[in-house]
Scaffold this motif. Structure first.
Motif, PDB file in Angstrom:
ATOM      1  N   SER A  42     -52.237 -28.431 -33.587  1.00 25.38           N
ATOM      2  CA  SER A  42     -53.437 -29.266 -33.448  1.00 25.38           C
ATOM      3  C   SER A  42     -54.187 -29.455 -34.770  1.00 25.38           C
ATOM      4  O   SER A  42     -55.074 -30.297 -34.862  1.00 25.38           O
ATOM      5  CB  SER A  42     -54.385 -28.654 -32.411  1.00 25.38           C
ATOM      6  OG  SER A  42     -54.996 -27.482 -32.923  1.00 25.38           O
ATOM      7  N   THR A  44     -54.841 -30.754 -38.429  1.00 26.67           N
ATOM      8  CA  THR A  44     -54.404 -31.949 -39.154  1.00 26.67           C
ATOM      9  C   THR A  44     -53.558 -31.568 -40.359  1.00 26.67           C
ATOM     10  O   THR A  44     -53.791 -30.522 -40.979  1.00 26.67           O
ATOM     11  CB  THR A  44     -55.613 -32.783 -39.642  1.00 26.67           C
ATOM     12  OG1 THR A  44     -56.340 -32.006 -40.590  1.00 26.67           O
ATOM     13  CG2 THR A  44     -56.503 -33.197 -38.501  1.00 26.67           C
ATOM     14  N   PRO A  45     -52.572 -32.377 -40.691  1.00 26.69           N
ATOM     15  CA  PRO A  45     -51.694 -32.080 -41.834  1.00 26.69           C
ATOM     16  C   PRO A  45     -52.463 -31.872 -43.143  1.00 26.69           C
ATOM     17  O   PRO A  45     -52.058 -31.060 -43.970  1.00 26.69           O
ATOM     18  CB  PRO A  45     -50.783 -33.307 -41.921  1.00 26.69           C
ATOM     19  CG  PRO A  45     -50.773 -33.858 -40.543  1.00 26.69           C
ATOM     20  CD  PRO A  45     -52.136 -33.579 -39.975  1.00 26.69           C
ATOM     21  N   GLU A  46     -53.585 -32.560 -43.322  1.00 25.42           N
ATOM     22  CA  GLU A  46     -54.362 -32.423 -44.562  1.00 25.42           C
ATOM     23  C   GLU A  46     -54.910 -31.016 -44.764  1.00 25.42           C
ATOM     24  O   GLU A  46     -55.159 -30.606 -45.891  1.00 25.42           O
ATOM     25  CB  GLU A  46     -55.520 -33.438 -44.583  1.00 25.42           C
ATOM     26  CG  GLU A  46     -55.082 -34.882 -44.629  1.00 25.42           C
ATOM     27  CD  GLU A  46     -54.648 -35.437 -43.271  1.00 25.42           C
ATOM     28  OE1 GLU A  46     -53.948 -36.468 -43.274  1.00 25.42           O
ATOM     29  OE2 GLU A  46     -54.982 -34.850 -42.228  1.00 25.42           O
TER      30      GLU A  46
END
Length: 121
Positions: A42, A44-46
């Motif tokens: 869940s 975020t990739p950032e």
């Protein structure tokens, strides 16, 4: 990522479990707990990779309880040694503990426990 998690059990865990059990060691895999995996998926990739820094959010969390030299240390393959022991010795000397790394670690843990008690009540 979900496919990678599913493949871990099939490809690695059975082998790793057999190897550890053959050496009378119990394998623990806390990061493979379903709740941890769902939480990781869940995020975020950032926050996972930020400006080329892998495990960014984990390093941010670690930096609240560990010196930055450890929390932000570049990852190395285990077979080449992480260098954590020499890094901890260096930090102990830098903080006036000489070669008494155990005393430095004990004080660091106690300091973080005191901080946790103040924050959590």
């Amino acid at each position: 990522m979900r496919t990678d998690f599913e493949n871990i059990a099939r490809n690695n865990l059975e082998r790793d479990d057999a190897v550890t059990m053959a050496n009378s060691v119990e394998l623990r895999v806390p990061y493979l707990d379903k709740r941890v995996i769902e939480l990781a998926l869940s995020i975020t990739p950032e926050l996972k990779i930020h400006n080329g820094i892998r495990k960014y959010i984990l390093r941010q969390a670690a930096s609240t309880v560990l010196p930055d030299e450890l929390a932000w240390k570049e990852k190395k393959a285990a077979q080449y040694s992480s260098g954590i022991y020499s890094a901890m010795e260096k930090l102990a000397r830098k903080n006036g503990y000489g070669r008494a790394m155990r005393n430095y670690l004990a004080d660091l843990i106690e300091k973080n426990q005191d901080t946790e008690h103040r924050l959590c009540g």
